[in-house]
Write a protein that holds these residues in place. Structure first.
Motif, PDB file in Angstrom:
ATOM      1  N   VAL A  77       0.855  -1.194   0.000  1.00 52.21           N
ATOM      2  CA  VAL A  77       0.000   0.000   0.000  1.00 52.21           C
ATOM      3  C   VAL A  77       0.894   1.249   0.000  1.00 52.21           C
ATOM      4  N   PRO A  78       0.754   2.111  -1.013  1.00 52.52           N
ATOM      5  CA  PRO A  78       1.618   3.310  -1.029  1.00 52.52           C
ATOM      6  C   PRO A  78       1.402   4.146   0.231  1.00 52.52           C
ATOM      7  N   ARG A  79       2.509   4.602   0.825  1.00 53.83           N
ATOM      8  CA  ARG A  79       2.440   5.347   2.079  1.00 53.83           C
ATOM      9  C   ARG A  79       2.420   6.845   1.814  1.00 53.83           C
ATOM     10  N   LEU A 125      11.437   2.208 -10.323  1.00 58.12           N
ATOM     11  CA  LEU A 125      11.937   0.853 -10.063  1.00 58.12           C
ATOM     12  C   LEU A 125      11.360   0.370  -8.737  1.00 58.12           C
ATOM     13  N   CYS A 126      11.086  -0.927  -8.608  1.00 55.11           N
ATOM     14  CA  CYS A 126      10.389  -1.435  -7.417  1.00 55.11           C
ATOM     15  C   CYS A 126       9.068  -0.693  -7.296  1.00 55.11           C
ATOM     16  N   CYS A 127       8.303  -0.707  -8.387  1.00 53.50           N
ATOM     17  CA  CYS A 127       7.161   0.213  -8.518  1.00 53.50           C
ATOM     18  C   CYS A 127       5.948  -0.180  -7.691  1.00 53.50           C
ATOM     19  N   GLY A 128       5.850  -1.434  -7.223  1.00 50.80           N
ATOM     20  CA  GLY A 128       4.650  -1.840  -6.486  1.00 50.80           C
ATOM     21  C   GLY A 128       3.412  -1.532  -7.313  1.00 50.80           C
ATOM     22  N   ALA A 131       2.351   3.676  -7.842  1.00 50.53           N
ATOM     23  CA  ALA A 131       1.879   4.952  -7.296  1.00 50.53           C
ATOM     24  C   ALA A 131       2.844   6.100  -7.599  1.00 50.53           C
ATOM     25  N   VAL A 132       4.141   5.844  -7.443  1.00 49.59           N
ATOM     26  CA  VAL A 132       5.125   6.915  -7.636  1.00 49.59           C
ATOM     27  C   VAL A 132       5.113   7.372  -9.095  1.00 49.59           C
ATOM     28  N   GLY A 133       5.139   6.415  -9.999  1.00 52.56           N
ATOM     29  CA  GLY A 133       5.125   6.762 -11.426  1.00 52.56           C
ATOM     30  C   GLY A 133       3.855   7.493 -11.814  1.00 52.56           C
ATOM     31  N   ALA A 148       8.939  -0.974 -13.125  1.00 54.17           N
ATOM     32  CA  ALA A 148       9.243  -2.412 -13.054  1.00 54.17           C
ATOM     33  C   ALA A 148       9.144  -2.916 -11.627  1.00 54.17           C
ATOM     34  N   ASP A 149       8.746  -4.164 -11.503  1.00 54.05           N
ATOM     35  CA  ASP A 149       8.676  -4.818 -10.193  1.00 54.05           C
ATOM     36  C   ASP A 149       8.826  -6.320 -10.399  1.00 54.05           C
ATOM     37  N   ILE A 150       9.313  -6.977  -9.347  1.00 53.45           N
ATOM     38  CA  ILE A 150       9.544  -8.425  -9.447  1.00 53.45           C
ATOM     39  C   ILE A 150       8.280  -9.235  -9.153  1.00 53.45           C
ATOM     40  N   ASP A 151       7.299  -8.585  -8.538  1.00 55.06           N
ATOM     41  CA  ASP A 151       6.103  -9.285  -8.053  1.00 55.06           C
ATOM     42  C   ASP A 151       4.978  -9.181  -9.099  1.00 55.06           C
ATOM     43  N   PRO A 152       4.530 -10.317  -9.648  1.00 55.51           N
ATOM     44  CA  PRO A 152       3.506 -10.261 -10.702  1.00 55.51           C
ATOM     45  C   PRO A 152       2.232  -9.537 -10.265  1.00 55.51           C
ATOM     46  N   GLU A 171       8.028  -6.735 -15.780  1.00 55.36           N
ATOM     47  CA  GLU A 171       8.142  -7.634 -14.625  1.00 55.36           C
ATOM     48  C   GLU A 171       9.525  -8.269 -14.606  1.00 55.36           C
ATOM     49  N   GLY A 172      10.208  -8.192 -13.455  1.00 56.14           N
ATOM     50  CA  GLY A 172      11.505  -8.841 -13.332  1.00 56.14           C
ATOM     51  C   GLY A 172      12.334  -8.227 -12.224  1.00 56.14           C
ATOM     52  N   ASP A 173      13.558  -8.747 -12.115  1.00 53.99           N
ATOM     53  CA  ASP A 173      14.462  -8.347 -11.041  1.00 53.99           C
ATOM     54  C   ASP A 173      15.125  -6.996 -11.365  1.00 53.99           C
ATOM     55  N   ALA A 191      13.368   4.849  -6.815  1.00 52.00           N
ATOM     56  CA  ALA A 191      13.433   3.440  -6.411  1.00 52.00           C
ATOM     57  C   ALA A 191      13.053   3.340  -4.938  1.00 52.00           C
ATOM     58  N   ASN A 192      11.776   3.164  -4.696  1.00 47.21           N
ATOM     59  CA  ASN A 192      11.345   3.002  -3.302  1.00 47.21           C
ATOM     60  C   ASN A 192      11.528   1.541  -2.913  1.00 47.21           C
ATOM     61  N   VAL A 193      12.788   1.205  -2.677  1.00 46.23           N
ATOM     62  CA  VAL A 193      13.158  -0.196  -2.407  1.00 46.23           C
ATOM     63  C   VAL A 193      12.678  -0.622  -1.014  1.00 46.23           C
ATOM     64  N   PRO A 194      12.536  -1.942  -0.781  1.00 48.06           N
ATOM     65  CA  PRO A 194      12.265  -2.377   0.601  1.00 48.06           C
ATOM     66  C   PRO A 194      13.463  -2.017   1.474  1.00 48.06           C
ATOM     67  N   TYR A 195      13.203  -1.475   2.698  1.00 53.58           N
ATOM     68  CA  TYR A 195      14.355  -1.088   3.517  1.00 53.58           C
ATOM     69  C   TYR A 195      14.210  -1.408   4.998  1.00 53.58           C
ATOM     70  N   ARG A 228      21.789  -1.531  -2.289  1.00 54.54           N
ATOM     71  CA  ARG A 228      23.164  -1.727  -2.786  1.00 54.54           C
ATOM     72  C   ARG A 228      23.150  -2.179  -4.246  1.00 54.54           C
ATOM     73  N   ARG A 229      22.213  -3.053  -4.591  1.00 54.12           N
ATOM     74  CA  ARG A 229      22.144  -3.541  -5.979  1.00 54.12           C
ATOM     75  C   ARG A 229      21.649  -2.431  -6.914  1.00 54.12           C
ATOM     76  N   VAL A 230      20.677  -1.661  -6.433  1.00 48.43           N
ATOM     77  CA  VAL A 230      20.154  -0.559  -7.272  1.00 48.43           C
ATOM     78  C   VAL A 230      21.261   0.466  -7.512  1.00 48.43           C
TER      79      VAL A 230
HETATM   80  C1  LIG Z   1       8.444  -0.662  -0.423  1.00 50.27           C
HETATM   81  S1  LIG Z   1       7.594  -1.334  -1.813  1.00 50.27           S
HETATM   82  C2  LIG Z   1       7.401   0.153  -2.763  1.00 50.27           C
HETATM   83  C3  LIG Z   1       6.324   0.079  -3.790  1.00 50.27           C
HETATM   84  C4  LIG Z   1       6.001   1.410  -4.482  1.00 50.27           C
HETATM   85  N1  LIG Z   1       7.164   1.959  -5.146  1.00 50.27           N
HETATM   86  C5  LIG Z   1       5.456   2.411  -3.495  1.00 50.27           C
HETATM   87  O1  LIG Z   1       6.173   3.349  -3.127  1.00 50.27           O
HETATM   88  O2  LIG Z   1       4.290   2.274  -3.101  1.00 50.27           O
HETATM   89  C6  LIG Z   1       8.933  -2.174  -2.593  1.00 50.27           C
HETATM   90  C7  LIG Z   1       8.602  -2.882  -3.902  1.00 50.27           C
HETATM   91  O3  LIG Z   1       9.841  -3.440  -4.374  1.00 50.27           O
HETATM   92  C8  LIG Z   1       9.562  -4.643  -5.049  1.00 50.27           C
HETATM   93  N2  LIG Z   1      10.828  -5.412  -5.123  1.00 50.27           N
HETATM   94  C9  LIG Z   1      11.515  -5.997  -4.111  1.00 50.27           C
HETATM   95  N3  LIG Z   1      12.627  -6.587  -4.585  1.00 50.27           N
HETATM   96  C10 LIG Z   1      12.653  -6.370  -5.929  1.00 50.27           C
HETATM   97  C11 LIG Z   1      13.555  -6.727  -6.978  1.00 50.27           C
HETATM   98  N4  LIG Z   1      14.671  -7.446  -6.741  1.00 50.27           N
HETATM   99  N5  LIG Z   1      13.276  -6.336  -8.229  1.00 50.27           N
HETATM  100  C12 LIG Z   1      12.142  -5.606  -8.496  1.00 50.27           C
HETATM  101  N6  LIG Z   1      11.237  -5.248  -7.549  1.00 50.27           N
HETATM  102  C13 LIG Z   1      11.497  -5.609  -6.275  1.00 50.27           C
HETATM  103  C14 LIG Z   1       8.469  -5.288  -4.223  1.00 50.27           C
HETATM  104  O4  LIG Z   1       7.755  -6.259  -4.962  1.00 50.27           O
HETATM  105  C15 LIG Z   1       7.623  -4.047  -3.830  1.00 50.27           C
HETATM  106  O5  LIG Z   1       6.582  -3.861  -4.739  1.00 50.27           O
END
Ligand SMILES: C[S@@+](CC[C@H](N)C(=O)[O-])C[C@H]1O[C@@H](n2cnc3c(N)ncnc32)[C@H](O)[C@@H]1O
Length: 294
Positions: A77-79, A125-128, A131-133, A148-152, A171-173, A191-195, A228-230
């Motif tokens: 859920v976008p915050r 990137l990591c678009c979920g 929302a950001v785009g 792009a996001d890894i989760d279908p 869709e992809g890594d 890139a709102n990566v998981p943190y 780190r990867r991004v």
């Molecule tokens: C914190 S959420 C942010 C989603 C969205 N950007 C937002 O702000 O609402 C992180 C997103 O990163 C994606 N993610 C995690 N690891 C990834 C990877 N290796 N490649 C692509 N997406 C990835 C997850 O599936 C998730 O949708």
């Protein structure tokens, strides 16, 4: 609903939501009532919310930057705090495009390839949910947007949110599914990566811990694994002078800044007390200009 159950009036809903721990029970009741197409659906939605499903998953949308973003169950859920990242990103694109858009063509060309283009190239990137785009398109008007996001499940959702505005979703890594032609052309990489550090996942509220996917939250031992990867590949994709933006926690700032510096990017940190948000803006140095001939 059982024929013997009390009719689902607004005050019954508020009482049930309050008993389930919903702090904004009145607001939630109003939203659920207005979203439910019929009483039977309303009863199901109230039950779901009382059982702990995030309100946004029950409604099917989240409010973000004044937009209704479709959010399916199982998608992050976008915050609200991420609106700060969007504001910072939009300001950078406007700053770069403003004077150039008004300039004559030769002046635009002299400003360099990243700025001379009319449409900024933006990657979410990591678009979920996307929302950001989607918010960047709404704020900036036409941009070339790639998400792009890894989760279908996230990708399906993002397609609904950004495709109508002309964005493309892959869709992809991380960078792997993006068109190779984008290398060296990206003006803005959000890139709102998981943190969340792995050990702290258990401290998250149940709405996140139970109903959002681990891949959206888990940032590894120190929360910086995905970053780190991004960061390591960002210089390959960013245009000279292009920016990588990501959210982090205050505590993670030193590690995050060191991570992007190691990749050759120049970092600055922006924060908002109002939204309790911290964003790192990491810039690829612009191409070095030729020294002036004396
Ligand atoms: C914190 S959420 C942010 C989603 C969205 N950007 C937002 O702000 O609402 C992180 C997103 O990163 C994606 N993610 C995690 N690891 C990834 C990877 N290796 N490649 C692509 N997406 C990835 C997850 O599936 C998730 O949708």
């Amino acid at each position: 609903m059982s024929p013997y159950a009390a009719p689902l009036t607004r005050s019954v809903i508020v009482t049930r939501l309050r008993a389930a721990g919903c702090v904004f029970a009145e607001d939630e009741a109003r939203l659920l009532i207005s979203a439910a197409p019929a009483p039977a659906e309303l009863a199901v939605m109230v039950d779901q919310r009382v059982a702990g499903l995030p309100l946004e998953h029950v409604l099917g949308w989240a409010e973000f930057c004044g937009l209704r973003i479709a959010v399916d169950p199982g998608v992050f859920v976008p915050r609200r705090r991420t609106e700060f990242l969007v504001r910072q990103a939009a300001a950078l694109v406007r700053q770069a495009a403003g004077p150039v858009r008004q300039a004559a063509a030769p002046a635009r060309q002299a400003a360099g390839p990243a700025l001379a283009r009319q449409r900024a190239v933006v990657v979410d990137l990591c678009c979920g949910s996307g929302a950001v785009g989607a918010a960047l398109i709404a704020a900036l008007g036409p941009v070339e947007l790639y998400a792009a996001d890894i989760d279908p499940a996230a990708v399906r959702c993002a397609r609904r949110n950004v495709a109508a505005a002309g964005g493309q979703v892959y869709e992809g890594d991380l960078y792997e599914p993006l068109p190779a032609a984008l290398r060296g052309r990206v003006d803005l990489l959000a890139a709102n990566v998981p943190y969340v550090p792995t050990d702290e996942l258990g401290l998250l509220p149940p709405e996140a811990r139970v109903h959002e996917p681990l891949v959206a939250l888990d940032g590894g031992a120190d929360g910086l694994d995905v970053l780190r990867r991004v960061a390591a590949a960002a210089p390959l994709w960013l245009a000279p002078g292009g920016h990588l933006l990501f959210e982090t926690s205050e505590r993670q700032v030193p590690g995050a800044v060191e991570t992007v510096a190691r990749a050759g990017l120049i970092a600055r940190v922006a924060s908002s007390d109002e939204l309790n948000a911290t964003v790192v803006i990491a810039t690829r140095p612009a191409r070095r200009t030729q020294p002036a001939v004396p």
